[in-house]
Design a protein around this motif. Structure first.
Motif, PDB file in Angstrom:
ATOM      1  N   HIS A  20       0.903  -1.182   0.127  1.00 23.14           N
ATOM      2  CA  HIS A  20      -0.035  -0.001  -0.030  1.00 23.14           C
ATOM      3  C   HIS A  20       0.695   1.245  -0.015  1.00 23.14           C
ATOM      4  N   ILE A  21       1.672   1.242   0.978  1.00 26.17           N
ATOM      5  CA  ILE A  21       2.767   2.499   0.929  1.00 26.17           C
ATOM      6  C   ILE A  21       3.614   2.656  -0.226  1.00 26.17           C
ATOM      7  N   HIS A  22       4.121   1.611  -0.935  1.00 29.03           N
ATOM      8  CA  HIS A  22       4.720   1.566  -2.257  1.00 29.03           C
ATOM      9  C   HIS A  22       3.906   2.135  -3.170  1.00 29.03           C
ATOM     10  N   LEU A  23       2.542   1.776  -3.554  1.00 27.04           N
ATOM     11  CA  LEU A  23       1.795   2.390  -4.417  1.00 27.04           C
ATOM     12  C   LEU A  23       1.517   4.020  -4.278  1.00 27.04           C
ATOM     13  N   LYS A  24       1.071   4.088  -2.800  1.00 30.38           N
ATOM     14  CA  LYS A  24       0.915   5.417  -2.457  1.00 30.38           C
ATOM     15  C   LYS A  24       2.056   6.515  -2.755  1.00 30.38           C
ATOM     16  N   TYR A  25       3.365   6.093  -2.664  1.00 29.30           N
ATOM     17  CA  TYR A  25       4.459   6.907  -3.025  1.00 29.30           C
ATOM     18  C   TYR A  25       4.222   7.309  -4.547  1.00 29.30           C
ATOM     19  N   TRP A  26       3.987   6.422  -5.537  1.00 26.17           N
ATOM     20  CA  TRP A  26       3.929   6.871  -6.763  1.00 26.17           C
ATOM     21  C   TRP A  26       2.640   7.698  -7.044  1.00 26.17           C
ATOM     22  N   THR A  27       1.615   7.431  -6.259  1.00 28.50           N
ATOM     23  CA  THR A  27       0.446   8.429  -6.404  1.00 28.50           C
ATOM     24  C   THR A  27       0.808   9.871  -5.971  1.00 28.50           C
ATOM     25  N   ARG A  28       1.538   9.875  -4.969  1.00 28.49           N
ATOM     26  CA  ARG A  28       2.021  11.288  -4.458  1.00 28.49           C
ATOM     27  C   ARG A  28       3.136  11.911  -5.558  1.00 28.49           C
ATOM     28  N   SER A  29       3.692  11.015  -6.194  1.00 34.65           N
ATOM     29  CA  SER A  29       4.677  11.432  -7.642  1.00 34.65           C
ATOM     30  C   SER A  29       3.958  11.989  -8.719  1.00 34.65           C
ATOM     31  N   GLY A  30       2.611  11.742  -8.624  1.00 30.08           N
ATOM     32  CA  GLY A  30       1.727  12.198  -9.860  1.00 30.08           C
ATOM     33  C   GLY A  30       1.246  11.174 -10.500  1.00 30.08           C
ATOM     34  N   ILE A  31       1.437   9.717 -10.142  1.00 26.76           N
ATOM     35  CA  ILE A  31       0.866   8.755 -11.054  1.00 26.76           C
ATOM     36  C   ILE A  31      -0.172   8.124 -10.202  1.00 26.76           C
ATOM     37  N   LYS A  32      -1.266   7.880 -10.764  1.00 25.62           N
ATOM     38  CA  LYS A  32      -2.497   7.496  -9.945  1.00 25.62           C
ATOM     39  C   LYS A  32      -2.456   5.965  -9.965  1.00 25.62           C
ATOM     40  N   THR A  33      -2.490   5.396  -8.480  1.00 25.13           N
ATOM     41  CA  THR A  33      -2.642   4.118  -8.330  1.00 25.13           C
ATOM     42  C   THR A  33      -3.899   3.707  -7.321  1.00 25.13           C
ATOM     43  N   ASP A  34      -4.169   2.559  -7.464  1.00 30.87           N
ATOM     44  CA  ASP A  34      -5.074   2.162  -6.444  1.00 30.87           C
ATOM     45  C   ASP A  34      -4.719   1.834  -5.031  1.00 30.87           C
ATOM     46  N   GLU A  68      -4.979 -11.372   1.405  1.00 33.58           N
ATOM     47  CA  GLU A  68      -3.636 -11.443   0.628  1.00 33.58           C
ATOM     48  C   GLU A  68      -3.635 -11.578  -0.797  1.00 33.58           C
ATOM     49  N   PRO A  69      -4.489 -12.569  -1.096  1.00 35.77           N
ATOM     50  CA  PRO A  69      -4.601 -12.931  -2.784  1.00 35.77           C
ATOM     51  C   PRO A  69      -5.217 -11.876  -3.381  1.00 35.77           C
ATOM     52  N   THR A  70      -6.335 -11.126  -2.808  1.00 30.42           N
ATOM     53  CA  THR A  70      -6.880 -10.233  -3.504  1.00 30.42           C
ATOM     54  C   THR A  70      -5.883  -8.848  -3.624  1.00 30.42           C
ATOM     55  N   ALA A  71      -5.239  -8.752  -2.322  1.00 30.20           N
ATOM     56  CA  ALA A  71      -4.146  -7.486  -2.257  1.00 30.20           C
ATOM     57  C   ALA A  71      -3.155  -7.653  -3.234  1.00 30.20           C
ATOM     58  N   ALA A  72      -2.794  -8.831  -3.606  1.00 36.99           N
ATOM     59  CA  ALA A  72      -1.662  -9.181  -4.234  1.00 36.99           C
ATOM     60  C   ALA A  72      -2.173  -9.029  -5.925  1.00 36.99           C
ATOM     61  N   ARG A  73      -3.471  -9.359  -6.259  1.00 35.77           N
ATOM     62  CA  ARG A  73      -3.986  -8.985  -7.470  1.00 35.77           C
ATOM     63  C   ARG A  73      -3.886  -7.470  -7.860  1.00 35.77           C
ATOM     64  N   ILE A  74      -4.425  -6.808  -6.944  1.00 35.58           N
ATOM     65  CA  ILE A  74      -4.532  -5.245  -7.176  1.00 35.58           C
ATOM     66  C   ILE A  74      -3.090  -4.818  -7.121  1.00 35.58           C
ATOM     67  N   TYR A  75      -2.263  -5.201  -6.241  1.00 35.97           N
ATOM     68  CA  TYR A  75      -0.815  -4.507  -6.086  1.00 35.97           C
ATOM     69  C   TYR A  75      -0.236  -4.802  -7.575  1.00 35.97           C
ATOM     70  N   TRP A  76      -0.179  -5.969  -7.964  1.00 38.99           N
ATOM     71  CA  TRP A  76       0.452  -6.450  -9.189  1.00 38.99           C
ATOM     72  C   TRP A  76      -0.163  -5.529 -10.726  1.00 38.99           C
ATOM     73  N   GLN A  77      -1.230  -5.562 -10.437  1.00 38.85           N
ATOM     74  CA  GLN A  77      -2.053  -4.799 -11.701  1.00 38.85           C
ATOM     75  C   GLN A  77      -1.639  -3.552 -11.567  1.00 38.85           C
ATOM     76  N   ASN A  78      -1.539  -2.722 -10.500  1.00 33.87           N
ATOM     77  CA  ASN A  78      -1.047  -1.410 -10.358  1.00 33.87           C
ATOM     78  C   ASN A  78       0.606  -1.299 -10.816  1.00 33.87           C
ATOM     79  N   ILE A  79       1.202  -2.264 -10.492  1.00 35.02           N
ATOM     80  CA  ILE A  79       2.640  -2.342 -10.756  1.00 35.02           C
ATOM     81  C   ILE A  79       2.851  -2.438 -12.289  1.00 35.02           C
TER      82      ILE A  79
END
Length: 284
Positions: A96-110, A119-130
């Motif tokens: 969550h913190i990793h993706l939030k960093y990029w959102t603060r940098s101007g790149i929208k993430t979920d 965990e499985p749902t979080a992993a799916r969302i995370y890697w989709q954003n990566i």
């Protein structure tokens, strides 16, 4: 007193100031020094040329290491899920913190979608954003350890470096790296290494995303990363692991390597004393 010699230089150290002794493959240690170490309850760990532990010398009386392993075995046999749950909770938080960093940098993430998920749902969302963060020429769609795309191969190689560091520090902390709380216990499977690494992988992901966004690329030959690319990738990861990282509720930034070692000791102490473990929570 321990006497440490290097060339003409000599230093004396009291056993009371020593937690453990690490003996590198190029080092020599006397039997008298070993006797002093063991008589003071100091573990002696032997490391190979890659700094992987290949042996541990323990005294013939119960030590902190023995107590730690015994408590770890008891926790696993009693199906204590609290340590595994804390590790996974921290993993998702750090993603969550990793993706939030990029959102603060101007790149929208979920990034907000990860909190409260299993965990499985979080992993799916995370890697989709990566996948959305990476340049399109990388052709990364999802996390797949068997995939031949550059980013998945970089993850595999980089995680192996992380596992090596974690194995070393878990052993030094007195824990059995083959007995975990999340990953299944199988012969030769470094279950606790894989468990413990989950909290730190999001920072490795961050190092790699940053590098690929800045133009880093791998050269693949016959389905493998070529030697030059492996060396370049290793330098990026090792340098990144020496970055100062901030941790929630800790006002003293450490390098990622220092944080790994500190948390290995912290986990060992928590298990030994049968108290809750507060895992690694990243601040970016």
């Amino acid at each position: 007193m321990f006497v440490i010699k290097k060339g003409d230089n000599k230093v004396e150290v009291s056993p009371s100031e020593v937690d453990e002794i690490l003996v590198l493959s190029s080092s020599l240690i006397s039997t008298k020094a070993l006797m002093v170490a063991l008589s003071h309850g100091i573990d002696v760990i032997f490391l190979d040329s890659r700094e992987n532990p290949w042996g541990i010398l323990l005294p013939s009386v119960v030590t902190v290491t023995v107590k730690t392993k015994k408590a770890q075995y008891e926790a696993v046999l009693n199906n204590d899920t609290t340590y595994g749950e804390e590790i996974i909770k921290c993993k998702i938080f750090n993603q969550h913190i990793h993706l939030k960093y990029w959102t603060r940098s101007g790149i929208k993430t979920d990034y907000k979608e990860l909190i409260g998920r299993d965990e499985p749902t979080a992993a799916r969302i995370y890697w989709q954003n990566i996948a959305l963060l990476l340049p399109k020429d990388i052709h990364f769609d999802e996390r797949d350890a068997d995939s031949a795309d550059q980013f998945n191969m970089a993850l595999n190689y980089s995680y192996a470096i992380l596992y090596n560091r974690i194995f070393q520090y878990l052993v030094i902390a007195g824990l059995d790296p083959y007995l975990g709380f999340v990953h299944k216990d199988r012969p030769g499977n470094e279950s606790l290494v894989y468990d413990f690494s989950e909290m730190f992988k999001p920072y490795i992901d961050f190092i790699l995303v940053r590098a690929f966004r800045e133009g880093f690329r791998l050269k693949i030959k016959d389905g493998l990363i070529d030697r030059e690319s492996r060396s370049s990738l290793a330098r990026i990861v090792v340098k990144g692991m020496d970055d100062k990282v901030k941790e929630e509720n800790d006002h003293n930034p450490k390098t990622l390597v220092q944080a790994i070692r500190a948390h290995a000791v912290k986990l060992a102490s928590s298990i030994r004393e049968k108290r809750p473990y507060n895992g690694f929570k990243l601040v970016l």
